[in-house]
Design a protein around this motif. Structure first.
Motif, short mmCIF file in Angstrom:
data_model
loop_
_atom_site.label_atom_id
_atom_site.label_comp_id
_atom_site.label_asym_id
_atom_site.label_seq_id
_atom_site.Cartn_x
_atom_site.Cartn_y
_atom_site.Cartn_z
N ARG A 73 56.97 -4.20 89.49
CA ARG A 73 57.60 -2.98 89.00
C ARG A 73 57.72 -2.99 87.48
O ARG A 73 57.98 -1.96 86.87
CB ARG A 73 58.95 -2.74 89.66
N SER A 101 63.17 -2.77 97.02
CA SER A 101 62.90 -1.46 97.59
C SER A 101 64.24 -0.78 97.85
O SER A 101 65.30 -1.36 97.60
CB SER A 101 62.07 -1.58 98.87
N TYR A 146 57.82 2.31 96.42
CA TYR A 146 57.91 1.31 97.48
C TYR A 146 57.37 1.87 98.81
O TYR A 146 57.11 3.06 98.95
CB TYR A 146 59.34 0.80 97.63
N GLY A 147 57.22 0.96 99.77
CA GLY A 147 56.78 1.35 101.12
C GLY A 147 55.37 1.92 101.13
O GLY A 147 54.46 1.37 100.52
N CYS A 164 53.54 -3.60 104.87
CA CYS A 164 54.85 -3.70 104.22
C CYS A 164 55.85 -4.21 105.24
O CYS A 164 55.99 -3.62 106.31
CB CYS A 164 55.27 -2.33 103.68
N PRO A 166 59.79 -4.83 105.44
CA PRO A 166 61.12 -4.78 104.80
C PRO A 166 61.90 -6.05 105.09
O PRO A 166 61.84 -6.60 106.20
CB PRO A 166 61.78 -3.57 105.45
N SER A 173 61.01 -5.78 99.93
CA SER A 173 59.88 -5.65 100.86
C SER A 173 58.79 -6.65 100.46
O SER A 173 58.56 -6.88 99.27
CB SER A 173 59.30 -4.24 100.82
#
Length: 179
Positions: A73, A101, A146-147, A164, A166, A173
């Motif tokens: 990120r 996430s 995310y995801g 992915c 979680p 994640s």
């Protein structure tokens, strides 16, 4: 990539025979990591290199596996960084990305949000004398795709079989993908 002070690299020495290269843009972080490697006598298994995630100093396909833990990120250009991760991963090699996430559960989301946005910066201010870095963290998580959005970015970079998982009630994640 984004090895910081080499904690994940050190954990990866539990993989029998693994030779590990830790990369980070911050030489200061790497210097702290090198102290740990020297103390733990791991300099024969781990090499630390200062480099930008968008311009990795390695050949195409040099690595069987590439990992990034809580660093994607922060890539200045996410797409370029993912393309570089793809480039240095060998055919059939795997990418593992652990990243914050946003929890799906409203209860967990509100508790985590309160802690992350209020308590964490306060603790940072008390301990480090500066809460600004701890305010940056929740903001960077809010804008991170995310995801399924991140899985799409992995596929756009060329990776296949992206998944992915979680973790910790959706606070983080684990993404896995294959070149």
């Amino acid at each position: 990539v984004a090895t910081g002070t080499a904690d994940l690299a050190i954990e990866m020495t539990k993989i029998s025979g693994a030779q590990i290269v830790g990369v980070d843009i911050s030489q200061g972080m790497l210097d702290f990591g090198q102290i740990k490697l020297n103390q733990k006598k791991l300099t024969n298994r781990i090499r630390l290199t200062q480099a930008d995630s968008e311009k990795l100093p390695f050949q195409e396909g040099d690595f069987d596996a590439v990992t990034v833990s809580f660093g994607v990120r922060n890539f200045e250009n996410l797409e370029k960084g993912l393309e570089e991760l793809y480039r240095v991963t060998c055919n059939g090699g795997k990418l593992f990305v652990l990243e914050f996430s946003t929890p799906k559960s409203k209860i967990v989301k509100s508790i985590f949000g309160f802690y992350f946005n209020n308590i964490c910066p306060l603790i940072g201010k008390i301990i480090a004398g500066d809460g600004s870095a701890y305010k940056y963290l929740p903001n960077s998580v809010k804008v991170f795709p995310y995801g399924s959005e991140f899985i799409l970015k992995l596929k756009q970079a060329g990776f296949q079989s992206a998944t992915c998982q979680p973790l910790s009630f959706g606070i983080a994640s684990l993404y896995c993908a294959v070149k």
